[in-house]
Design a protein around this motif. Structure first.
Motif, PDB file in Angstrom:
ATOM      1  N   LEU A 120       1.847   0.689  -9.332  1.00  0.00           N
ATOM      2  CA  LEU A 120       2.100   1.855  -8.502  1.00  0.00           C
ATOM      3  C   LEU A 120       2.819   1.375  -7.257  1.00  0.00           C
ATOM      4  O   LEU A 120       2.314   0.511  -6.531  1.00  0.00           O
ATOM      5  N   THR A 121       4.022   1.928  -7.027  1.00  0.00           N
ATOM      6  CA  THR A 121       4.846   1.519  -5.889  1.00  0.00           C
ATOM      7  C   THR A 121       5.158   2.746  -5.032  1.00  0.00           C
ATOM      8  O   THR A 121       4.751   3.866  -5.357  1.00  0.00           O
TER       9      THR A 121
ATOM     10  N   LYS B 293       0.735  16.546 -12.227  1.00  0.00           N
ATOM     11  CA  LYS B 293      -0.519  16.679 -11.484  1.00  0.00           C
ATOM     12  C   LYS B 293      -1.353  15.428 -11.694  1.00  0.00           C
ATOM     13  O   LYS B 293      -1.068  14.613 -12.565  1.00  0.00           O
ATOM     14  N   ALA B 294      -2.394  15.274 -10.890  1.00  0.00           N
ATOM     15  CA  ALA B 294      -3.328  14.155 -11.027  1.00  0.00           C
ATOM     16  C   ALA B 294      -4.748  14.709 -10.956  1.00  0.00           C
ATOM     17  O   ALA B 294      -5.056  15.529 -10.084  1.00  0.00           O
ATOM     18  N   VAL B 295      -5.578  14.280 -11.899  1.00  0.00           N
ATOM     19  CA  VAL B 295      -6.964  14.740 -11.965  1.00  0.00           C
ATOM     20  C   VAL B 295      -7.865  13.538 -12.235  1.00  0.00           C
ATOM     21  O   VAL B 295      -7.390  12.450 -12.549  1.00  0.00           O
TER      22      VAL B 295
ATOM     23  N   LYS C  23      -7.497   2.203  -3.943  1.00  0.00           N
ATOM     24  CA  LYS C  23      -6.081   2.037  -3.611  1.00  0.00           C
ATOM     25  C   LYS C  23      -5.220   2.945  -4.490  1.00  0.00           C
ATOM     26  O   LYS C  23      -4.235   3.523  -4.026  1.00  0.00           O
ATOM     27  N   VAL C  24      -5.593   3.063  -5.767  1.00  0.00           N
ATOM     28  CA  VAL C  24      -4.862   3.945  -6.686  1.00  0.00           C
ATOM     29  C   VAL C  24      -4.976   5.386  -6.214  1.00  0.00           C
ATOM     30  O   VAL C  24      -3.983   6.119  -6.144  1.00  0.00           O
ATOM     31  N   ILE C  25      -6.180   5.809  -5.871  1.00  0.00           N
ATOM     32  CA  ILE C  25      -6.387   7.182  -5.380  1.00  0.00           C
ATOM     33  C   ILE C  25      -5.573   7.416  -4.113  1.00  0.00           C
ATOM     34  O   ILE C  25      -4.938   8.459  -3.947  1.00  0.00           O
ATOM     35  N   GLU C  26      -5.556   6.430  -3.229  1.00  0.00           N
ATOM     36  CA  GLU C  26      -4.777   6.547  -1.985  1.00  0.00           C
ATOM     37  C   GLU C  26      -3.287   6.663  -2.277  1.00  0.00           C
ATOM     38  O   GLU C  26      -2.588   7.492  -1.694  1.00  0.00           O
ATOM     39  N   MET C  27      -2.787   5.844  -3.205  1.00  0.00           N
ATOM     40  CA  MET C  27      -1.356   5.898  -3.567  1.00  0.00           C
ATOM     41  C   MET C  27      -0.996   7.269  -4.142  1.00  0.00           C
ATOM     42  O   MET C  27       0.010   7.858  -3.760  1.00  0.00           O
ATOM     43  N   ILE C  28      -1.816   7.771  -5.041  1.00  0.00           N
ATOM     44  CA  ILE C  28      -1.554   9.073  -5.653  1.00  0.00           C
ATOM     45  C   ILE C  28      -1.597  10.164  -4.596  1.00  0.00           C
ATOM     46  O   ILE C  28      -0.702  11.007  -4.514  1.00  0.00           O
ATOM     47  N   SER C  29      -2.630  10.150  -3.770  1.00  0.00           N
ATOM     48  CA  SER C  29      -2.794  11.185  -2.742  1.00  0.00           C
ATOM     49  C   SER C  29      -1.696  11.138  -1.688  1.00  0.00           C
ATOM     50  O   SER C  29      -1.326  12.165  -1.123  1.00  0.00           O
ATOM     51  N   THR C  30      -1.173   9.963  -1.405  1.00  0.00           N
ATOM     52  CA  THR C  30      -0.115   9.799  -0.417  1.00  0.00           C
ATOM     53  C   THR C  30       1.237  10.281  -0.944  1.00  0.00           C
ATOM     54  O   THR C  30       2.026  10.852  -0.205  1.00  0.00           O
ATOM     55  N   HIS C  31       1.484  10.079  -2.237  1.00  0.00           N
ATOM     56  CA  HIS C  31       2.816  10.327  -2.784  1.00  0.00           C
ATOM     57  C   HIS C  31       2.959  11.618  -3.581  1.00  0.00           C
ATOM     58  O   HIS C  31       4.061  11.961  -3.991  1.00  0.00           O
ATOM     59  N   MET C  32       1.863  12.318  -3.813  1.00  0.00           N
ATOM     60  CA  MET C  32       1.942  13.595  -4.529  1.00  0.00           C
ATOM     61  C   MET C  32       1.460  14.709  -3.610  1.00  0.00           C
ATOM     62  O   MET C  32       0.580  14.483  -2.775  1.00  0.00           O
TER      63      MET C  32
ATOM     64  N   ILE D 226      -8.617  14.904  -7.522  1.00  0.00           N
ATOM     65  CA  ILE D 226      -9.321  13.668  -7.832  1.00  0.00           C
ATOM     66  C   ILE D 226     -10.587  13.563  -6.983  1.00  0.00           C
ATOM     67  O   ILE D 226     -10.539  13.706  -5.764  1.00  0.00           O
ATOM     68  N   ARG D 227     -11.682  13.309  -7.679  1.00  0.00           N
ATOM     69  CA  ARG D 227     -12.946  13.010  -7.003  1.00  0.00           C
ATOM     70  C   ARG D 227     -13.266  11.551  -7.273  1.00  0.00           C
ATOM     71  O   ARG D 227     -13.233  11.108  -8.408  1.00  0.00           O
ATOM     72  N   SER D 228     -13.558  10.824  -6.240  1.00  0.00           N
ATOM     73  CA  SER D 228     -13.863   9.399  -6.438  1.00  0.00           C
ATOM     74  C   SER D 228     -15.313   9.260  -6.784  1.00  0.00           C
ATOM     75  O   SER D 228     -15.752   8.536  -7.579  1.00  0.00           O
TER      76      SER D 228
END
Length: 159
Positions: free
Chosen positions: A87-88, A110-112, A141-150, A157-159
Motif C-alpha cells: 500500500l503506497t 469501497k472498503a469494509v 497501518k493498513v486501516i490508516e492508509m485506507i482511511s487516509t486515501h479513500m 472499517i471497524r478495527s
C-alpha cells in the motif's frame, strides 16, 4: 508511508469474504428475511412445510458459499502461492511471482471489514482481501492508509 505484507489465501478467508459480500447485498438480505418469515409462519401456524422452506432458504446460501469457496481454492492457481501487497501513496500494488498489478486509490469502490478481514473493493464484485492474521502488526497501518486515501463515505472499517 508504505505498508507491505503477504497474504496466503485459504478457503476460510474466501468464505468470510463471500458471506459478507452476499449478505450485505439486497438479494442476500431479502433471502434471509423471507427465510425468517417462513420460520415465523411455521411457528404460528404449526405448518411443517413452512418450517422446511425456511430452513432450506436460510441454510442453502451459506452452504453453497462454503462449497464455492472450497472449489475456488482448488481451481484457482493464484491462491496456491502468497500474494504480496504494498500500500503506497498512489494505491495498492499486488504481486505474485513476476506479475504486478496496481490499483489507484481514486479507483477503489469501497472498503469494509469483517471479524477476520479487511476488504477493499476494486469494483462492485472484485476485491483485495487482507486477512487480519496475515497483516499482523501492520493492521492499524493498513486501516490508516485506507482511511487516509479513500473518501470517508466509502470506508466502513471497524478495527
Amino acid at each position: 508511508m508504505e505498508v507491505e505484507f503477504d497474504v496466503q489465501m485459504n478457503s476460510s478467508v474466501l468464505y468470510d469474504y463471500m458471506l459478507h459480500h452476499t449478505f450485505s447485498s439486497f438479494a442476500g438480505i431479502l433471502g434471509s428475511v423471507v427465510g425468517a418469515l417462513f420460520l415465523v409462519v411455521a411457528y404460528m401456524d404449526r405448518q411443517v412445510i413452512f418450517l422446511i422452506a425456511g430452513v432450506v432458504i436460510l441454510a442453502y446460501q451459506p452452504w453453497s458459499l462454503f462449497l464455492k469457496s472450497q472449489q475456488q481454492m482448488l481451481n484457482n492457481p493464484a491462491f496456491k502461492k502468497p500474494l504480496h501487497y504494498k500500500l503506497t501513496e498512489e494505491g495498492i500494488e499486488v504481486s505474485q511471482d513476476d506479475e504486478v498489478q496496481n490499483q489507484k486509490w481514486g479507483d477503489m469502490y469501497k472498503a469494509v471489514s469483517t471479524s477476520n478481514s479487511i476488504i477493499v473493493y476494486t469494483s462492485r464484485i472484485n476485491a483485495c482481501i487482507f486477512p487480519k492474521k496475515d497483516m499482523g502488526e501492520n493492521k492499524y497501518k493498513v486501516i490508516e492508509m485506507i482511511s487516509t486515501h479513500m473518501p470517508a463515505n466509502k470506508v466502513k472499517i471497524r478495527s
